[in-house]
Each structure stands twice: as C-alpha cells, then as structure tokens.
Motif scaffolding. Structure first.
Motif, PDB file in Angstrom:
ATOM      1  N   ASN A 172       0.737  -1.195  -0.004  1.00  0.00           N
ATOM      2  CA  ASN A 172      -0.149  -0.104  -0.101  1.00  0.00           C
ATOM      3  C   ASN A 172       0.866   1.220   0.063  1.00  0.00           C
ATOM      4  O   ASN A 172       0.162   2.430   0.214  1.00  0.00           O
ATOM      5  N   ALA A 173       2.053   0.999  -0.159  1.00  0.00           N
ATOM      6  CA  ALA A 173       2.944   2.167  -0.144  1.00  0.00           C
ATOM      7  C   ALA A 173       3.352   3.006  -1.335  1.00  0.00           C
ATOM      8  O   ALA A 173       3.189   2.269  -2.614  1.00  0.00           O
ATOM      9  N   ARG A 174       3.576   4.231  -1.258  1.00  0.00           N
ATOM     10  CA  ARG A 174       4.371   4.873  -2.564  1.00  0.00           C
ATOM     11  C   ARG A 174       5.601   5.290  -2.111  1.00  0.00           C
ATOM     12  O   ARG A 174       5.910   5.165  -1.024  1.00  0.00           O
ATOM     13  N   TYR A 175       6.349   5.398  -3.184  1.00  0.00           N
ATOM     14  CA  TYR A 175       7.717   5.482  -2.851  1.00  0.00           C
ATOM     15  C   TYR A 175       8.294   6.780  -3.397  1.00  0.00           C
ATOM     16  O   TYR A 175       7.940   7.490  -4.340  1.00  0.00           O
ATOM     17  N   VAL A 176       9.357   7.382  -2.546  1.00  0.00           N
ATOM     18  CA  VAL A 176       9.981   8.721  -3.074  1.00  0.00           C
ATOM     19  C   VAL A 176      11.443   8.433  -2.963  1.00  0.00           C
ATOM     20  O   VAL A 176      12.014   7.940  -2.140  1.00  0.00           O
ATOM     21  N   ILE A 177      12.172   9.065  -4.031  1.00  0.00           N
ATOM     22  CA  ILE A 177      13.460   9.055  -4.209  1.00  0.00           C
ATOM     23  C   ILE A 177      13.923  10.194  -5.066  1.00  0.00           C
ATOM     24  O   ILE A 177      13.033  11.023  -5.828  1.00  0.00           O
ATOM     25  N   SER A 178      15.085  10.904  -4.788  1.00  0.00           N
ATOM     26  CA  SER A 178      15.503  11.763  -5.811  1.00  0.00           C
ATOM     27  C   SER A 178      15.526  11.411  -7.437  1.00  0.00           C
ATOM     28  O   SER A 178      15.824  10.575  -7.890  1.00  0.00           O
ATOM     29  N   GLN A 179      15.074  12.299  -8.155  1.00  0.00           N
ATOM     30  CA  GLN A 179      15.065  12.279  -9.588  1.00  0.00           C
ATOM     31  C   GLN A 179      16.244  11.982 -10.051  1.00  0.00           C
ATOM     32  O   GLN A 179      16.546  11.016 -11.102  1.00  0.00           O
ATOM     33  N   VAL A 180      17.317  12.704  -9.606  1.00  0.00           N
ATOM     34  CA  VAL A 180      18.764  12.468  -9.943  1.00  0.00           C
ATOM     35  C   VAL A 180      19.163  11.154  -9.832  1.00  0.00           C
ATOM     36  O   VAL A 180      19.910  10.648 -10.562  1.00  0.00           O
ATOM     37  N   GLU A 181      18.893  10.725  -8.593  1.00  0.00           N
ATOM     38  CA  GLU A 181      19.133   9.164  -8.331  1.00  0.00           C
ATOM     39  C   GLU A 181      18.589   8.192  -9.141  1.00  0.00           C
ATOM     40  O   GLU A 181      19.519   7.335  -9.618  1.00  0.00           O
ATOM     41  N   HIS A 182      17.406   8.369  -9.279  1.00  0.00           N
ATOM     42  CA  HIS A 182      16.461   7.301 -10.323  1.00  0.00           C
ATOM     43  C   HIS A 182      17.243   7.329 -11.481  1.00  0.00           C
ATOM     44  O   HIS A 182      17.411   6.102 -12.197  1.00  0.00           O
ATOM     45  N   ASP A 183      17.309   8.597 -12.035  1.00  0.00           N
ATOM     46  CA  ASP A 183      17.900   8.341 -13.560  1.00  0.00           C
ATOM     47  C   ASP A 183      19.474   8.078 -13.866  1.00  0.00           C
ATOM     48  O   ASP A 183      19.634   7.767 -14.734  1.00  0.00           O
ATOM     49  N   PHE A 184      20.211   8.182 -12.586  1.00  0.00           N
ATOM     50  CA  PHE A 184      21.396   7.515 -12.643  1.00  0.00           C
ATOM     51  C   PHE A 184      21.530   6.101 -12.585  1.00  0.00           C
ATOM     52  O   PHE A 184      22.240   5.255 -13.505  1.00  0.00           O
ATOM     53  N   TRP A 185      20.620   5.444 -11.856  1.00  0.00           N
ATOM     54  CA  TRP A 185      20.638   3.933 -11.823  1.00  0.00           C
ATOM     55  C   TRP A 185      19.670   3.242 -12.920  1.00  0.00           C
ATOM     56  O   TRP A 185      19.909   2.045 -13.077  1.00  0.00           O
ATOM     57  N   THR A 186      18.614   3.735 -13.507  1.00  0.00           N
ATOM     58  CA  THR A 186      17.780   3.225 -14.155  1.00  0.00           C
ATOM     59  C   THR A 186      18.122   2.692 -15.659  1.00  0.00           C
ATOM     60  O   THR A 186      18.065   1.622 -16.009  1.00  0.00           O
ATOM     61  N   PRO A 187      18.869   3.388 -16.296  1.00  0.00           N
ATOM     62  CA  PRO A 187      19.367   3.269 -17.709  1.00  0.00           C
ATOM     63  C   PRO A 187      20.075   1.790 -17.805  1.00  0.00           C
ATOM     64  O   PRO A 187      21.069   1.754 -16.997  1.00  0.00           O
ATOM     65  N   GLU A 188      19.883   0.973 -18.765  1.00  0.00           N
ATOM     66  CA  GLU A 188      20.673  -0.181 -18.957  1.00  0.00           C
ATOM     67  C   GLU A 188      21.720   0.093 -19.895  1.00  0.00           C
ATOM     68  O   GLU A 188      21.582   1.096 -20.760  1.00  0.00           O
ATOM     69  N   ALA A 204      15.739  -4.132 -10.673  1.00  0.00           N
ATOM     70  CA  ALA A 204      14.908  -5.267 -10.441  1.00  0.00           C
ATOM     71  C   ALA A 204      14.264  -4.895  -9.162  1.00  0.00           C
ATOM     72  O   ALA A 204      12.933  -5.432  -9.312  1.00  0.00           O
ATOM     73  N   ASN A 205      14.275  -4.004  -8.339  1.00  0.00           N
ATOM     74  CA  ASN A 205      13.512  -3.632  -7.173  1.00  0.00           C
ATOM     75  C   ASN A 205      12.645  -2.690  -7.397  1.00  0.00           C
ATOM     76  O   ASN A 205      11.602  -2.312  -6.730  1.00  0.00           O
ATOM     77  N   SER A 206      12.988  -1.526  -8.244  1.00  0.00           N
ATOM     78  CA  SER A 206      12.214  -0.494  -8.774  1.00  0.00           C
ATOM     79  C   SER A 206      11.121  -0.627  -9.675  1.00  0.00           C
ATOM     80  O   SER A 206      10.290  -0.005  -9.649  1.00  0.00           O
ATOM     81  N   LYS A 207      11.432  -1.587 -10.537  1.00  0.00           N
ATOM     82  CA  LYS A 207      10.518  -1.694 -11.894  1.00  0.00           C
ATOM     83  C   LYS A 207       9.172  -2.254 -11.303  1.00  0.00           C
ATOM     84  O   LYS A 207       8.203  -1.830 -11.718  1.00  0.00           O
ATOM     85  N   PRO A 208       9.198  -3.006 -10.446  1.00  0.00           N
ATOM     86  CA  PRO A 208       7.713  -3.566  -9.879  1.00  0.00           C
ATOM     87  C   PRO A 208       6.981  -2.554  -9.260  1.00  0.00           C
ATOM     88  O   PRO A 208       5.822  -2.551  -9.094  1.00  0.00           O
ATOM     89  N   VAL A 209       7.586  -1.592  -8.793  1.00  0.00           N
ATOM     90  CA  VAL A 209       6.842  -0.260  -8.057  1.00  0.00           C
ATOM     91  C   VAL A 209       6.869   0.891  -8.771  1.00  0.00           C
ATOM     92  O   VAL A 209       6.604   2.067  -8.123  1.00  0.00           O
ATOM     93  N   ALA A 210       7.156   0.912 -10.253  1.00  0.00           N
ATOM     94  CA  ALA A 210       7.371   2.106 -10.966  1.00  0.00           C
ATOM     95  C   ALA A 210       6.205   3.104 -10.809  1.00  0.00           C
ATOM     96  O   ALA A 210       6.675   4.253 -10.985  1.00  0.00           O
ATOM     97  N   GLU A 211       5.153   2.614 -11.052  1.00  0.00           N
ATOM     98  CA  GLU A 211       4.042   3.347 -11.154  1.00  0.00           C
ATOM     99  C   GLU A 211       3.755   4.130  -9.904  1.00  0.00           C
ATOM    100  O   GLU A 211       2.921   5.052  -9.751  1.00  0.00           O
ATOM    101  N   LYS A 212       4.528   3.682  -8.656  1.00  0.00           N
ATOM    102  CA  LYS A 212       4.179   4.080  -7.288  1.00  0.00           C
ATOM    103  C   LYS A 212       5.338   5.118  -6.840  1.00  0.00           C
ATOM    104  O   LYS A 212       5.390   5.858  -5.912  1.00  0.00           O
ATOM    105  N   ILE A 213       6.282   5.409  -7.740  1.00  0.00           N
ATOM    106  CA  ILE A 213       7.338   6.277  -7.332  1.00  0.00           C
ATOM    107  C   ILE A 213       7.013   7.632  -7.890  1.00  0.00           C
ATOM    108  O   ILE A 213       6.542   7.989  -9.090  1.00  0.00           O
ATOM    109  N   SER A 214       7.488   8.712  -6.986  1.00  0.00           N
ATOM    110  CA  SER A 214       7.344   9.961  -7.052  1.00  0.00           C
ATOM    111  C   SER A 214       8.910  10.498  -6.932  1.00  0.00           C
ATOM    112  O   SER A 214       9.464   9.621  -6.106  1.00  0.00           O
ATOM    113  N   PHE A 215       9.052  11.979  -7.254  1.00  0.00           N
ATOM    114  CA  PHE A 215      10.478  12.183  -7.235  1.00  0.00           C
ATOM    115  C   PHE A 215      10.669  13.359  -6.370  1.00  0.00           C
ATOM    116  O   PHE A 215       9.658  14.391  -6.292  1.00  0.00           O
ATOM    117  N   LEU A 216      11.820  13.497  -5.757  1.00  0.00           N
ATOM    118  CA  LEU A 216      12.126  14.590  -4.841  1.00  0.00           C
ATOM    119  C   LEU A 216      13.290  15.530  -5.299  1.00  0.00           C
ATOM    120  O   LEU A 216      14.100  14.737  -5.993  1.00  0.00           O
TER     121      LEU A 216
END
Length: 330
Positions: A172-188, A204-216
């Motif tokens: 039931n959680a939503r997730y928050v992380i830095s946009q800069v951080e997310h953009d650094f780790w996500t590209p293959e 692997a751990n962020s894709k299943p909750v991608a729709e619940k992630i918002s950025f700080l």
C-alpha cells in the motif's frame, strides 16, 4: 556459662556462618545450584522513542562484520594511520560492524519508512542481513501499514528490502526518491563493473513499483515536517532528511558516514562506497559542521545500532560520535 535453651548470640551466629563458609571452601559440601545452559548472544533488534508528536523506530537489518575500515575508508591516508585510530578508540584494527538501520516515523497521519535494508539481494546476504521483513512484526508494524517508503539513495543495502519473494513487500506504499538518483541507476548499458551490479539490483527492485514512485529534489517535503536536503557525493542524488515535530529536530543523514570513528574523525578520508569520493568528503565536512553547529540529533544509517547520536567537534578538526543515552526520553 550459657544455658542450653538460651537464644544464640550474634557472636555464635557469625561464628557458625564463618565455619560453614570455610567448610564449603574446603570442599566439604556439594554445590548448591545446578548448571544453567548458555543462552547465546542477544542484541535488541528494534528501538523506539517519542519524538515531538511523532514516534520514531529504528530496526536493525544486520549485525554482520566486514573487513575494514582500511582500505574501504582512508585509502588517501595510510593503513598505519587507520589502524592507529582504531587502537586509540579501543576498536579492532581490521574488522568492523556497520549498522544497517531502516527507520520508521509515525507522524500520526502516515507511517513512513526510511530505506528498506538489504532484503534478499542487498549488500549483506541472508541470513547475515536482510532482517527488516522479519523484524517489522516484532517492532509493532505490518508491511501493509507502511504508507510511504523514502529511499535516501539507490544502493542495494537501502533498496534491497523493497521486494520480498518476488512481490513488493509494502503493497500500500508509495515511494519517493531523488529524480537525479533514479535517473543515474535506471538506464541499462550505462554503467559497468561494480556500479552496474548495483544498478541491476536497483532496476530489479524499482520496476515492480515504478508506477508508485514519485520524485524529490532538495528543498521538497515528503510530508509536513520531513524536509529533503542535498547530500550529493555518496551517490549522485543522495538525500538526507530533516525531521521536525513540536520544536524537536533530528537528521536522517543516510550514508554521510560509514564508520562511527573513521568517517567522523577524518572526514577527509575517502570512502570506496562513494560514487564521487571528493564530493562526498566535502559533503561530510559540510554536514558534520551543520550538525555540531545546530546541535542536531542524528539517525546515522551505518552507525552502531540503534544508530541515534550526536557529534562533538574535536580539536583536530575532526568529529566524535556521541551515542544517545537518555536525551530523547525526557
């Protein structure tokens, strides 16, 4: 002469006791108690305190020992310097126990988890690490009660606990992380070596909750009373969080320090875990100075459990970790 039916005197009682003790000492009496089996080491796995109108809980995710602190910390110094600092502080020279302390803030309106520990694919593998999922219940929480998961950055020992048995642990959680951080780790295909291994865990751990992630970004609020602050260097988008309630302040500083002596006494010593090591050293100096100047209480993710304390400025221009004793109980 004393009669046979008179009460014993104090002298007689003391003399009798001394005689019995002497007799037992000389081996004339059998042992008085049975042997008890040993219970084994025990360390409390969660810790809770009232913080203004909030309630704060830290949970231990691992008690593992690792090699170090040199050369993980201090490679721009010398091994002898690091070893001497450990000796001076009554610590082993070549082994240490980093804390891994996910933190829960109950504001009364939301239950907010800061970082998720190692999980099943983090830095410290099970059974030595990844304890958060099992320790939530004993600490008083259910995974479905977590409203917000705040990720200070994307390293495996912070995002590893997002997924459990192939599914999100906090449904039931939503997730928050830095946009800069997310953009650094996500590209293959962007990173290589050890960084790519970390990136694989993040994806692997962020894709299943991608729709619940918002950025700080620095300056944003997670919720009223929880404020994001830039702490770049350890990772490109690493954030720390100032938590305020009813005039009280505490700083969740994430990975601004990795060893409660080496990182603080010598903030200039570089750390292998930092993506930009020079920037991270500058961030440490800035953050430690702010903590001392503002007399802030700190939640240090890698500080010894329960990972709550203060900093003292040393004459050498370094700092010393002062563990919490009773200040927050008042």
């Amino acid at each position: 002469m004393t009669s046979m039916n008179s009460a014993p005197s104090r002298r007689h009682i003391l003399a009798a006791g001394s005689a019995a003790a002497a007799s037992q000492f000389l081996g004339r009496s059998p042992p008085a108690s049975a042997k008890a089996s040993k219970l084994g080491p025990f360390q409390q796995k969660s810790w809770r305190v009232k913080f203004g109108a909030f309630e704060l809980t830290t949970i231990e995710d691992s008690e593992a020992f690792i090699d170090g602190p040199y050369p993980l910390i201090g490679r721009n110094g010398s091994e002898q310097e690091v070893r001497q600092l450990m000796r001076d502080n009554f610590l082993p020279e070549t082994r240490y126990q980093p804390g891994f302390s996910p933190t829960i803030i109950n504001t009364g309106n939301e239950i907010i988890l800061f970082d998720t520990g190692n999980g099943s694919n983090g830095f410290v593998p099970r059974p030595q690490g990844g304890w958060l999922a099992a320790q939530l219940g004993p600490a008083g929480f259910k995974p479905e009660e977590i409203d917000i998961v705040v990720l200070s950055h994307g390293h495996p020992d912070h995002i590893g606990g997002v997924i459990e048995n192939g599914a999100p642990l906090f449904p039931n959680a939503r997730y928050v992380i830095s946009q800069v951080e997310h953009d650094f780790w996500t590209p293959e295909g962007k990173l290589s070596g050890g960084l790519e291994k970390f990136a694989e865990v993040y994806r692997a751990n962020s894709k299943p909750v991608a729709e619940k992630i918002s950025f700080l970004k620095p300056g944003d609020d997670v919720v009223p009373g929880i404020h994001a602050i830039e702490a770049y260097g350890h990772t490109p988008g690493h954030l720390m969080f100032l938590i305020e309630s009813e005039g009280h302040q505490i700083l969740f500083w994430g990975d601004c320090a990795h060893h409660h002596v080496a990182s603080l006494a010598r903030p200039d010593w570089l750390c292998v875990f930092d993506t930009d090591q020079e920037m991270a050293a500058a961030t440490r100096k800035r953050v430690f100075d702010m903590v001392v100047t503002d007399r802030l209480c700190v939640i240090g993710y890698h500080m010894p459990f329960p990972s709550i304390g203060y900093l003292e400025r040393l004459p050498s221009s370094g700092y010393r970790w002062v563990p919490h004793s009773f200040q927050l109980y008042l």
